[in-house]
Every structure is written in C-alpha cells, then in structure tokens.
Scaffold this motif. Structure first.
Motif, PDB file in Angstrom:
ATOM      1  N   MET A   1       0.830  -1.189   0.000  1.00  0.00           N
ATOM      2  CA  MET A   1       0.000   0.000   0.000  1.00  0.00           C
ATOM      3  C   MET A   1       0.875   1.254   0.000  1.00  0.00           C
ATOM      4  O   MET A   1       0.519   2.244  -0.628  1.00  0.00           O
ATOM      5  CB  MET A   1      -0.918  -0.030   1.235  1.00  0.00           C
ATOM      6  N   LYS A   2       2.008   1.187   0.708  1.00  0.00           N
ATOM      7  CA  LYS A   2       2.895   2.348   0.752  1.00  0.00           C
ATOM      8  C   LYS A   2       3.350   2.748  -0.650  1.00  0.00           C
ATOM      9  O   LYS A   2       3.370   3.931  -0.982  1.00  0.00           O
ATOM     10  CB  LYS A   2       4.103   2.048   1.638  1.00  0.00           C
ATOM     11  N   LYS A   4       1.786   2.249  -3.456  1.00  0.00           N
ATOM     12  CA  LYS A   4       0.651   2.829  -4.175  1.00  0.00           C
ATOM     13  C   LYS A   4       0.417   4.271  -3.730  1.00  0.00           C
ATOM     14  O   LYS A   4       0.165   5.151  -4.561  1.00  0.00           O
ATOM     15  CB  LYS A   4      -0.612   1.995  -3.950  1.00  0.00           C
ATOM     16  N   PHE A  27      -6.582   6.783  -2.813  1.00  0.00           N
ATOM     17  CA  PHE A  27      -5.761   5.591  -2.997  1.00  0.00           C
ATOM     18  C   PHE A  27      -6.588   4.338  -3.261  1.00  0.00           C
ATOM     19  O   PHE A  27      -6.048   3.233  -3.327  1.00  0.00           O
ATOM     20  CB  PHE A  27      -4.864   5.397  -1.773  1.00  0.00           C
ATOM     21  N   PHE A  28      -7.895   4.512  -3.432  1.00  0.00           N
ATOM     22  CA  PHE A  28      -8.800   3.384  -3.623  1.00  0.00           C
ATOM     23  C   PHE A  28      -9.710   3.615  -4.818  1.00  0.00           C
ATOM     24  O   PHE A  28     -10.002   4.750  -5.177  1.00  0.00           O
ATOM     25  CB  PHE A  28      -9.664   3.186  -2.361  1.00  0.00           C
ATOM     26  N   ASN A  34     -12.027  -3.556  -0.985  1.00  0.00           N
ATOM     27  CA  ASN A  34     -11.135  -4.015   0.075  1.00  0.00           C
ATOM     28  C   ASN A  34     -11.400  -3.191   1.345  1.00  0.00           C
ATOM     29  O   ASN A  34     -10.602  -2.338   1.720  1.00  0.00           O
ATOM     30  CB  ASN A  34      -9.673  -3.894  -0.361  1.00  0.00           C
ATOM     31  N   LEU A  37      -8.567  -2.942   4.133  1.00  0.00           N
ATOM     32  CA  LEU A  37      -7.452  -2.058   3.813  1.00  0.00           C
ATOM     33  C   LEU A  37      -7.880  -0.593   3.875  1.00  0.00           C
ATOM     34  O   LEU A  37      -7.140   0.259   4.384  1.00  0.00           O
ATOM     35  CB  LEU A  37      -6.877  -2.387   2.431  1.00  0.00           C
ATOM     36  N   VAL A  41      -6.122   2.210   6.339  1.00  0.00           N
ATOM     37  CA  VAL A  41      -5.588   3.500   5.890  1.00  0.00           C
ATOM     38  C   VAL A  41      -6.348   4.645   6.565  1.00  0.00           C
ATOM     39  O   VAL A  41      -5.738   5.624   7.003  1.00  0.00           O
ATOM     40  CB  VAL A  41      -5.638   3.621   4.352  1.00  0.00           C
TER      41      VAL A  41
END
Length: 68
Positions: A1-2, A4, A27-28, A34, A37, A41
């Motif tokens: 994730m970092k 992305k 970021f999604f 998800n 996640l 975040v």
C-alpha cells in the motif's frame, strides 16, 4: 500500500503541482472492494496521524516514506 500511496502522490503532484491536496479515498477505487485495507488506511490517517480530510500530497508522501 505504501508504494501505491507514493505513486498516487507523485502522479497528482506531477499533474497539479506541489500544492495539490488528497484525501485517503484517493488511494482506492470508487467501489469498496477491500474494506479492511480502506479501514486500515483511514485509521492511520484519522486516528494515528490526526490528519484533516484533505492534506497536501507532498506531506502524505513524506509521512509514508518515513514509515519503516
């Protein structure tokens, strides 16, 4: 994730300049595929770092890069 998050920040900065702001939703995908996640975040953003809804992309990138 970092990775992305850094990539999204870099892309937004390149497109709109260093003053561009982002929310954690940036970021999604628009659909919530998800939720675990997303919650992780959101928790980091809101509870851990106590960030506003929109923050400068350069600040977010810096915070993420400082994480081990």
């Amino acid at each position: 994730m970092k990775q992305k998050i850094v990539a999204v920040c870099d892309a937004k900065i390149a497109k709109k300049g260093s003053n561009v702001g982002l929310s954690f939703y940036a970021f999604f995908a628009n659909k919530n595929d998800n939720p675990a996640l997303l919650l992780e975040v959101a928790t980091w953003w809101i509870q851990t770092k106590k960030l506003n809804h929109f923050e400068k992309a350069v600040k977010i990138k810096e915070l993420v890069l400082q994480m081990s």
